[in-house]
Scaffold this motif. Structure first.
Motif, PDB file in Angstrom:
ATOM      1  N   ILE A   6     -34.136  80.088 -49.642  1.00  0.00           N
ATOM      2  CA  ILE A   6     -34.110  78.633 -49.815  1.00  0.00           C
ATOM      3  C   ILE A   6     -34.093  78.268 -51.299  1.00  0.00           C
ATOM      4  N   SER A   7     -34.881  78.964 -52.095  1.00  0.00           N
ATOM      5  CA  SER A   7     -34.942  78.692 -53.524  1.00  0.00           C
ATOM      6  C   SER A   7     -33.606  78.959 -54.202  1.00  0.00           C
ATOM      7  N   VAL A   8     -32.978  80.065 -53.870  1.00  0.00           N
ATOM      8  CA  VAL A   8     -31.689  80.402 -54.471  1.00  0.00           C
ATOM      9  C   VAL A   8     -30.611  79.418 -54.019  1.00  0.00           C
ATOM     10  N   LEU A   9     -30.621  79.028 -52.760  1.00  0.00           N
ATOM     11  CA  LEU A   9     -29.645  78.047 -52.285  1.00  0.00           C
ATOM     12  C   LEU A   9     -29.844  76.688 -52.950  1.00  0.00           C
ATOM     13  N   LEU A  10     -31.089  76.298 -53.138  1.00  0.00           N
ATOM     14  CA  LEU A  10     -31.367  75.046 -53.836  1.00  0.00           C
ATOM     15  C   LEU A  10     -30.896  75.108 -55.283  1.00  0.00           C
ATOM     16  N   LEU A  11     -31.121  76.244 -55.928  1.00  0.00           N
ATOM     17  CA  LEU A  11     -30.615  76.419 -57.293  1.00  0.00           C
ATOM     18  C   LEU A  11     -29.097  76.333 -57.332  1.00  0.00           C
ATOM     19  N   LEU A  12     -28.438  76.943 -56.367  1.00  0.00           N
ATOM     20  CA  LEU A  12     -26.980  76.916 -56.322  1.00  0.00           C
ATOM     21  C   LEU A  12     -26.447  75.502 -56.125  1.00  0.00           C
ATOM     22  N   VAL A  13     -27.046  74.755 -55.210  1.00  0.00           N
ATOM     23  CA  VAL A  13     -26.605  73.388 -54.958  1.00  0.00           C
ATOM     24  C   VAL A  13     -26.802  72.518 -56.195  1.00  0.00           C
ATOM     25  N   ASN A  63     -39.816  88.037 -43.358  1.00  0.00           N
ATOM     26  CA  ASN A  63     -41.112  87.456 -43.688  1.00  0.00           C
ATOM     27  C   ASN A  63     -40.919  86.196 -44.538  1.00  0.00           C
ATOM     28  N   ILE A  64     -42.011  85.550 -44.839  1.00  0.00           N
ATOM     29  CA  ILE A  64     -41.965  84.269 -45.534  1.00  0.00           C
ATOM     30  C   ILE A  64     -41.398  84.400 -46.948  1.00  0.00           C
ATOM     31  N   ALA A  65     -41.602  85.530 -47.607  1.00  0.00           N
ATOM     32  CA  ALA A  65     -41.081  85.706 -48.967  1.00  0.00           C
ATOM     33  C   ALA A  65     -39.554  85.685 -48.980  1.00  0.00           C
ATOM     34  N   TYR A  66     -38.935  86.317 -48.002  1.00  0.00           N
ATOM     35  CA  TYR A  66     -37.472  86.301 -47.939  1.00  0.00           C
ATOM     36  C   TYR A  66     -36.942  84.896 -47.664  1.00  0.00           C
ATOM     37  N   ILE A  67     -37.582  84.192 -46.772  1.00  0.00           N
ATOM     38  CA  ILE A  67     -37.142  82.840 -46.432  1.00  0.00           C
ATOM     39  C   ILE A  67     -37.269  81.916 -47.639  1.00  0.00           C
ATOM     40  N   VAL A  68     -38.395  81.977 -48.336  1.00  0.00           N
ATOM     41  CA  VAL A  68     -38.599  81.140 -49.518  1.00  0.00           C
ATOM     42  C   VAL A  68     -37.606  81.524 -50.615  1.00  0.00           C
ATOM     43  N   ALA A 118     -36.694  93.670 -61.173  1.00  0.00           N
ATOM     44  CA  ALA A 118     -36.045  92.540 -60.503  1.00  0.00           C
ATOM     45  C   ALA A 118     -36.272  91.235 -61.257  1.00  0.00           C
ATOM     46  N   LEU A 119     -37.173  91.235 -62.232  1.00  0.00           N
ATOM     47  CA  LEU A 119     -37.429  90.030 -63.022  1.00  0.00           C
ATOM     48  C   LEU A 119     -36.301  89.716 -63.995  1.00  0.00           C
ATOM     49  N   VAL A 120     -35.303  90.575 -64.074  1.00  0.00           N
ATOM     50  CA  VAL A 120     -34.166  90.328 -64.955  1.00  0.00           C
ATOM     51  C   VAL A 120     -33.416  89.066 -64.519  1.00  0.00           C
ATOM     52  N   TRP A 121     -33.213  88.891 -63.220  1.00  0.00           N
ATOM     53  CA  TRP A 121     -32.450  87.744 -62.724  1.00  0.00           C
ATOM     54  C   TRP A 121     -33.136  86.419 -62.997  1.00  0.00           C
ATOM     55  N   PRO A 122     -34.433  86.267 -62.713  1.00  0.00           N
ATOM     56  CA  PRO A 122     -35.077  85.010 -63.101  1.00  0.00           C
ATOM     57  C   PRO A 122     -35.083  84.800 -64.618  1.00  0.00           C
ATOM     58  N   ALA A 123     -35.154  85.878 -65.381  1.00  0.00           N
ATOM     59  CA  ALA A 123     -35.111  85.734 -66.842  1.00  0.00           C
ATOM     60  C   ALA A 123     -33.752  85.192 -67.288  1.00  0.00           C
ATOM     61  N   LEU A 124     -32.679  85.671 -66.679  1.00  0.00           N
ATOM     62  CA  LEU A 124     -31.352  85.157 -67.010  1.00  0.00           C
ATOM     63  C   LEU A 124     -31.214  83.691 -66.600  1.00  0.00           C
ATOM     64  N   LEU A 125     -31.773  83.334 -65.461  1.00  0.00           N
ATOM     65  CA  LEU A 125     -31.761  81.940 -65.044  1.00  0.00           C
ATOM     66  C   LEU A 125     -32.565  81.068 -66.000  1.00  0.00           C
ATOM     67  N   THR A 135     -36.445  75.045 -63.083  1.00  0.00           N
ATOM     68  CA  THR A 135     -37.664  75.664 -63.603  1.00  0.00           C
ATOM     69  C   THR A 135     -38.667  75.924 -62.492  1.00  0.00           C
ATOM     70  N   PHE A 136     -38.829  74.973 -61.581  1.00  0.00           N
ATOM     71  CA  PHE A 136     -39.731  75.156 -60.450  1.00  0.00           C
ATOM     72  C   PHE A 136     -39.285  76.327 -59.571  1.00  0.00           C
ATOM     73  N   ASN A 137     -37.996  76.406 -59.270  1.00  0.00           N
ATOM     74  CA  ASN A 137     -37.495  77.479 -58.415  1.00  0.00           C
ATOM     75  C   ASN A 137     -37.550  78.835 -59.110  1.00  0.00           C
ATOM     76  N   ILE A 138     -37.352  78.870 -60.398  1.00  0.00           N
ATOM     77  CA  ILE A 138     -37.498  80.132 -61.138  1.00  0.00           C
ATOM     78  C   ILE A 138     -38.940  80.600 -61.071  1.00  0.00           C
ATOM     79  N   GLY A 139     -39.879  79.684 -61.187  1.00  0.00           N
ATOM     80  CA  GLY A 139     -41.292  80.043 -61.047  1.00  0.00           C
ATOM     81  C   GLY A 139     -41.612  80.604 -59.677  1.00  0.00           C
ATOM     82  N   ILE A 140     -41.036  80.012 -58.640  1.00  0.00           N
ATOM     83  CA  ILE A 140     -41.229  80.530 -57.288  1.00  0.00           C
ATOM     84  C   ILE A 140     -40.677  81.947 -57.174  1.00  0.00           C
TER      85      ILE A 140
END
Length: 81
Positions: free
Chosen positions: A10-17, A2-7, A59-66, A40-45
């Motif tokens: 993409i968000s995690v790959l953009l953060l990695l790059v 679904n769209i949530a997985y795709i977004v 699961a909010l632990v990972w964005p909190a660490l980021l 910050t934008f990708n963490i919000g997403i």
């Protein structure tokens, strides 16, 4: 998929790059600021996807660490300027 997985992917790959580019351009304040904005934008997403789609909020632990990483980057940028 679904769209949530795709977004999320993409968000995690953009953060990695941007993290890799930020590491290679550590002396450029302009690029560090761009990294902070993009991260910050990708963490919000990611946070919004987790809140909407998952019953378990642990699961909010990972964005909190980021986000802690972004705060540290802001402090480094502040010292650089």
């Amino acid at each position: 998929m679904n769209i949530a997985y795709i977004v999320s992917i993409i968000s995690v790959l953009l953060l990695l790059v941007f993290a890799v580019l930020s590491f290679t351009n550590a002396n450029s304040p302009r690029f560090q600021l761009l990294y902070i904005v993009v991260a910050t934008f990708n963490i919000g997403i990611l946070v919004s996807i987790i809140i909407v789609n998952y019953a378990s909020q642990s699961a909010l632990v990972w964005p909190a660490l980021l986000f802690i990483h972004v705060i540290i980057k802001v402090r480094e940028l502040y010292r650089m300027l």
